[in-house]
Design an enzyme around this catalytic site. Structure first.
Site, short mmCIF file in Angstrom:
data_model
loop_
_atom_site.label_atom_id
_atom_site.label_comp_id
_atom_site.label_asym_id
_atom_site.label_seq_id
_atom_site.Cartn_x
_atom_site.Cartn_y
_atom_site.Cartn_z
N ASP A 3 3.01 -11.36 10.06
CA ASP A 3 3.98 -11.40 11.17
C ASP A 3 3.81 -12.66 12.00
OD1 ASP A 3 5.38 -9.10 10.63
OD2 ASP A 3 4.16 -7.83 11.93
N ASP A 27 -1.54 -9.14 13.03
CA ASP A 27 -0.94 -9.12 11.69
C ASP A 27 -0.65 -10.55 11.25
OD1 ASP A 27 1.19 -9.12 9.64
OD2 ASP A 27 1.05 -6.95 9.89
N ARG A 43 0.83 -1.19 0.00
CA ARG A 43 0.00 0.00 0.00
C ARG A 43 0.87 1.24 0.00
NH1 ARG A 43 -4.83 1.61 4.01
NH2 ARG A 43 -4.80 -0.57 4.56
N THR A 99 -0.75 7.66 -1.14
CA THR A 99 -2.08 7.56 -1.76
C THR A 99 -2.96 6.51 -1.09
OG1 THR A 99 -1.39 5.82 -3.29
CG2 THR A 99 -1.02 8.10 -4.00
N1 URA Z 1 -3.87 -7.54 7.70
C1 URA Z 1 -3.57 -8.27 8.80
O1 URA Z 1 -2.61 -9.02 8.82
N2 URA Z 1 -4.35 -8.11 9.89
C2 URA Z 1 -5.42 -7.31 9.92
O2 URA Z 1 -6.13 -7.25 10.95
C3 URA Z 1 -5.73 -6.57 8.76
C4 URA Z 1 -4.93 -6.69 7.66
#
Ligand code: URA
Length: 209
Positions: free
Chosen positions: A203, A200, A104, A108
């Protein structure tokens, strides 16, 4: 309107709770993502056509069924989608695998493609797009657009968790893409994470935090 398939099988829901738990370690998290992907694949391939075949058992001849030559591709979105890939390919070992990398843009906030490698006949294949989190929907919308630009006409999006915002974005941009998820969570918080979510996904799969 695309169909939204909520996968409420008890095994899926049990493993999803393991993913949500903040104390689940990398090994169990990664294994559970793979197992959930396998269970999701079982649901997402319910409509594969079968043909009748002859088979000889140790006892007698019989009529059986085989998948009727459908060509399938699996396309993980980097990087968290990689965590779902093995589970699917174990069930569909002839599937080809493409990859899409999107990030991302911080200014923008639009998704930018940084990597894309597809099997040469991707446009003729039924495609399962893998990405565990359908959050804002920006990446999901972009990935489906990229695959349609390759000529793909049969797309299914597999995510472990969906947020209402992402689901709405996909349904308005790509009403022809079916979406499979294990839960539709409450909302996104200000940093784009799904609430309650699981954190995440990348991660936690790769142990990078
Ligand atoms: N991407 C992720 O890994 N976790 C989220 O909660 C949203 C997007």
């Amino acid at each position: 309107m695309s169909r939204f398939h909520l996968l409420e099988h008890p095994l899926i829901q049990h493993k999803l709770t393991i993913l949500r738990d903040k104390d689940t370690g990398v090994k169990e998290f990664r294994e559970s993502v793979g197992e959930i992907a396998m269970l999701m694949c079982y649901e997402a391939t319910r409509d594969l056509p079968l043909e009748e075949v002859d088979v000889t058992t140790p006892v007698a001849g019989a009529r059986g069924h085989a998948i009727a030559g459908k060509k399938i591709a699996v396309v993980p979105v980097l990087r968290a989608g990689l965590g779902m890939t093995d589970g699917i390919v174990r069930l569909i070992p002839t599937a080809r695998v493409g990859h899409i990398g999107l990030y991302r843009d911080p200014d923008t906030l639009q998704p930018v493609e940084y990597y894309c490698k597809m099997p040469p006949d991707i446009g003729e294949r039924d495609v399962l797009i893998l990405d565990p989190m359908l959050a804002t929907g920006g990446t999901a919308v972009a990935a489906s657009r990229i695959l349609k630009n390759f000529g793909c006409r049969s797309l299914k999006r597999m995510c472990i968790l969906a947020a209402p915002e992402g689901l709405q974005a996909m349904q308005s941009a790509h009403p022809d893409v079916d979406i499979y998820a294990c839960a539709l969570d409450e909302r996104l918080h200000e940093h784009g994470y799904i609430v309650p979510g699981l954190g995440d996904a990348g991660d936690r799969i790769f142990g990078t935090k």
